[in-house]
Design an enzyme around this catalytic site. Sequence first.
Site, mmCIF file in Angstrom:
data_model
loop_
_atom_site.group_PDB
_atom_site.id
_atom_site.type_symbol
_atom_site.label_atom_id
_atom_site.label_comp_id
_atom_site.label_asym_id
_atom_site.label_seq_id
_atom_site.Cartn_x
_atom_site.Cartn_y
_atom_site.Cartn_z
ATOM 1 N N HIS A 7 -56.197 -19.332 102.619
ATOM 2 C CA HIS A 7 -55.400 -18.370 101.861
ATOM 3 C C HIS A 7 -54.454 -17.714 102.853
ATOM 4 O O HIS A 7 -54.857 -16.830 103.617
ATOM 5 C CB HIS A 7 -56.344 -17.353 101.203
ATOM 6 C CG HIS A 7 -55.638 -16.377 100.333
ATOM 7 N ND1 HIS A 7 -56.015 -15.065 100.247
ATOM 8 C CD2 HIS A 7 -54.592 -16.507 99.489
ATOM 9 C CE1 HIS A 7 -55.225 -14.433 99.409
ATOM 10 N NE2 HIS A 7 -54.356 -15.284 98.935
ATOM 11 N N GLY A 22 -54.434 -12.554 105.576
ATOM 12 C CA GLY A 22 -54.929 -11.205 105.370
ATOM 13 C C GLY A 22 -55.435 -11.088 103.948
ATOM 14 O O GLY A 22 -55.297 -12.006 103.140
ATOM 15 N N SER A 24 -55.857 -10.053 99.988
ATOM 16 C CA SER A 24 -54.933 -10.069 98.865
ATOM 17 C C SER A 24 -54.206 -8.727 98.797
ATOM 18 O O SER A 24 -54.818 -7.677 98.955
ATOM 19 C CB SER A 24 -55.726 -10.325 97.581
ATOM 20 O OG SER A 24 -54.849 -10.544 96.522
ATOM 21 N N GLY A 25 -52.897 -8.774 98.629
ATOM 22 C CA GLY A 25 -52.106 -7.549 98.544
ATOM 23 C C GLY A 25 -51.714 -6.943 99.877
ATOM 24 O O GLY A 25 -51.100 -5.882 99.916
ATOM 25 N N GLY A 27 -49.554 -8.141 102.033
ATOM 26 C CA GLY A 27 -48.145 -8.349 102.374
ATOM 27 C C GLY A 27 -47.810 -9.715 102.945
ATOM 28 O O GLY A 27 -46.771 -9.868 103.578
ATOM 29 N N SER A 29 -46.925 -12.650 101.478
ATOM 30 C CA SER A 29 -45.698 -13.202 100.892
ATOM 31 C C SER A 29 -44.493 -12.338 101.234
ATOM 32 O O SER A 29 -43.406 -12.859 101.491
ATOM 33 C CB SER A 29 -45.826 -13.320 99.372
ATOM 34 O OG SER A 29 -46.850 -14.227 99.031
ATOM 35 N N ASP A 46 -49.095 -18.485 99.782
ATOM 36 C CA ASP A 46 -50.386 -18.218 99.149
ATOM 37 C C ASP A 46 -51.518 -19.102 99.663
ATOM 38 O O ASP A 46 -52.565 -18.611 100.022
ATOM 39 C CB ASP A 46 -50.293 -18.296 97.625
ATOM 40 C CG ASP A 46 -51.417 -17.539 96.947
ATOM 41 O OD1 ASP A 46 -51.873 -16.523 97.503
ATOM 42 O OD2 ASP A 46 -51.847 -17.961 95.870
ATOM 43 N N GLU A 70 -43.943 -16.495 95.823
ATOM 44 C CA GLU A 70 -44.103 -15.381 94.892
ATOM 45 C C GLU A 70 -43.394 -14.163 95.448
ATOM 46 O O GLU A 70 -43.613 -13.767 96.592
ATOM 47 C CB GLU A 70 -45.577 -15.037 94.690
ATOM 48 C CG GLU A 70 -45.757 -13.846 93.767
ATOM 49 C CD GLU A 70 -47.187 -13.343 93.677
ATOM 50 O OE1 GLU A 70 -47.367 -12.271 93.074
ATOM 51 O OE2 GLU A 70 -48.100 -13.987 94.202
ATOM 52 N N ARG A 99 -53.166 -0.370 118.721
ATOM 53 C CA ARG A 99 -51.865 -0.120 119.335
ATOM 54 C C ARG A 99 -51.656 -0.986 120.572
ATOM 55 O O ARG A 99 -50.597 -1.568 120.778
ATOM 56 C CB ARG A 99 -51.748 1.356 119.703
ATOM 57 C CG ARG A 99 -50.384 1.692 120.202
ATOM 58 C CD ARG A 99 -50.163 3.165 120.280
ATOM 59 N NE ARG A 99 -48.833 3.439 120.810
ATOM 60 C CZ ARG A 99 -48.397 4.628 121.073
ATOM 61 N NH1 ARG A 99 -49.160 5.665 120.857
ATOM 62 N NH2 ARG A 99 -47.189 4.798 121.552
#
Length: 144
Positions: A7, A22, A24-25, A27, A29, A46, A70, A99
């Site tokens: 994924h 990372g 889902s959601g 970033g 894409s 995706d 997407e 950092r």
Amino acid sequence: MSKETRHASCVAIQGAGVMVSGPSGSGKSDLALRLIDRGAILISDDYVELHDDGNQIFLNAPAKIAGKIEIRSLGIFDCDHVSNIPLTLHVQLKQKPERFPLDSQTETIMTMAIPTITLNALEASAPIKVEMALKQLLQKSKDG
């Protein structure tokens, strides 16, 4: 030769494959889209198919989603894409990356150590950080 599917979203920058992974959601894409806007070429969005030849890992889009990306809130769009690109850099997305990582990071992917950086994809500087990390990697491999 082994194969696996992950994924992730992937782009090619100057022939080098960058895999962005990372939750889902996070970033994936969005970062791929911003890199494409800066000259990268889509490999896959995706999901990505990885296969190795014993020396390198190569990135390809599953046939069903090849050439598609997407764009959140807008839908699925056609996009120029490339195939069979060697994985050069893995970008792991986190909301709060360290950092100053203590040493150069790698992740073992399909038994190979792949250079890995951790970024917050939603920072405005994320695409530039990816390009700078890749440039440094390519320079190191060129210098021997």
